[in-house]
Write an enzyme that holds these catalytic residues in place. Structure first.
Site, PDB file in Angstrom:
ATOM      1  N   SER A  25      46.156 -42.626  13.926  1.00  0.00           N
ATOM      2  CA  SER A  25      46.009 -43.873  13.214  1.00  0.00           C
ATOM      3  C   SER A  25      46.731 -45.067  13.875  1.00  0.00           C
ATOM      4  O   SER A  25      46.257 -45.381  14.890  1.00  0.00           O
ATOM      5  CB  SER A  25      46.520 -43.340  11.670  1.00  0.00           C
ATOM      6  N   HIS A  48      39.686 -38.917   7.835  1.00  0.00           N
ATOM      7  CA  HIS A  48      40.670 -39.808   8.667  1.00  0.00           C
ATOM      8  C   HIS A  48      41.926 -38.883   8.792  1.00  0.00           C
ATOM      9  O   HIS A  48      42.702 -38.460   8.099  1.00  0.00           O
ATOM     10  CB  HIS A  48      41.127 -41.331   7.782  1.00  0.00           C
ATOM     11  N   ASP A  69      34.924 -41.377   8.623  1.00  0.00           N
ATOM     12  CA  ASP A  69      36.368 -42.041   8.209  1.00  0.00           C
ATOM     13  C   ASP A  69      36.223 -43.004   7.384  1.00  0.00           C
ATOM     14  O   ASP A  69      35.824 -44.242   7.708  1.00  0.00           O
ATOM     15  CB  ASP A  69      37.047 -42.604   9.749  1.00  0.00           C
TER      16      ASP A  69
END
Length: 333
Positions: free
Chosen positions: A136, A291, A263
């Site tokens: 991320s 995600h 996502d």
């Protein structure tokens, strides 16, 4: 390693994001904590999974407000230990459980921070390859560094990987402020606001306390805190400058980018196309995964796919490099 396919019993990007976070989190492996002073007088904490013999080292840079106990960190470090590799989770400033010393914290494009950490890791004994993984926010920062350093990065790392990186921060940031994805933004915002308000007790006047309390989106918070603390004019300048997507064409180290097309932070239509990345970048965009989810297996599922995919990629790159080094060079005329 098979291509990722989301379990039939876990439909949709939101469930595939939330379920692993709340249900599939494992207890992390036993860590050895180490504290490093930063070049500017601050500190970071690193949690190590050690191995006695020389082995590849996976260095994980976590996501926004993540840590070594995050579900993806625990899964990857367990896999590294099981594989006989070394592992380390690098905590960004203020994420190791103790407030950092300086006003600055960390941000999505913190390539300078990535740089000195990787150089110090490279200088340590005991590993035969340095393999950074960014997840991320950490993935965007790592990709930013790889693109900035270009061929120079190969002197430090052997291969790299990014998982669910918000490579287009403007799109990801605005999505986290609207629609169903605003729930994720609110989750992050609550933690960031709490930290920033505590920091004001040590640095009064650093930013407007009441404005921070009133902020309702990451865009507003970054405009008040993150951008000015880290040298950006405002949120637009920060999100534009820190996005890694424009830098992907400059990456010279073998790099795997794994990102689910569903996502909620950065959906498939915003992901880079093959012509937008260098030949060193391997794009893997399965239809599912959410995600940083990538649950797999029959119910109740597990988080084995992502660590296995990264280790397989790294094994391939280490093997290719060994073959290249061992290949005889043609004799000079």
């Amino acid at each position: 390693m098979k291509d990722y396919r989301a379990p039939w019993w876990l439909p949709g990007g939101h469930l595939q994001t939330i379920y692993p976070y709340f249900v599939l989190k494992r207890r992390p492996p036993p860590y050895r904590r180490e504290r490093w002073d930063t070049p500017d007088g601050d500190f970071i904490d690193l949690d190590w999974v050690d191995w006695k013999q020389p082995a590849p080292l996976i260095a994980l840079f976590h996501g926004l407000e993540g840590c070594s106990a995050s579900h993806y960190a625990a899964a990857l470090m367990h896999a590294a230990a099981k594989h006989g590799w070394r592992g380390v989770v690098v905590h960004f400033r203020g994420c190791g459980g103790k407030p950092n010393r300086l006003p600055r914290a960390y941000h999505s494009g913190d390539a300078d921070e990535i740089d000195w950490i990787l150089r110090r890791l490279r200088a340590l004994p005991g590993h035969v390859a340095l393999l950074p993984v960014g997840v991320s926010l950490g993935g965007n920062a790592l990709l930013k560094w790889l693109g900035r350093e270009r061929a120079r990065a190969a002197e430090i790392v052997d291969a790299a990987a990014a998982v669910s990186a918000p490579m287009d921060l403007m799109t990801a940031g605005d999505r986290l402020g609207s629609g169903l994805s605003r729930a994720y933004g609110s989750h992050f915002l609550a933690r960031l606001k709490k930290k920033s308000l505590v920091k004001l007790t040590r640095f009064p006047g650093l930013y407007d306390r009441e404005a921070v309390r009133r902020s309702r989106t990451l865009r507003e918070f970054d405009n008040l805190v993150t951008a000015p603390l880290h040298g950006f004019r405002d949120t637009d300048d920060y999100w534009t400058t820190a996005s890694s997507k424009p830098d992907l064409s400059h990456i010279a180290v073998p790099t795997l980018i794994v990102h689910g097309r569903n996502d909620p932070f950065l959906p498939g239509r915003f992901l880079p196309e093959p012509h937008q990345v260098s030949a060193s970048v391997h794009l893997e965009f399965p239809g599912g995964g959410g995600h940083v989810g990538f649950a797999s297996g029959p119910f109740p599922g597990n988080l084995n796919w992502m660590p296995g995919r990264l280790i397989r990629f790294f094994e391939e790159q280490i093997g290719s490099r060994k073959q290249e080094i061992a290949r005889p060079r043609p004799a000079r005329a």
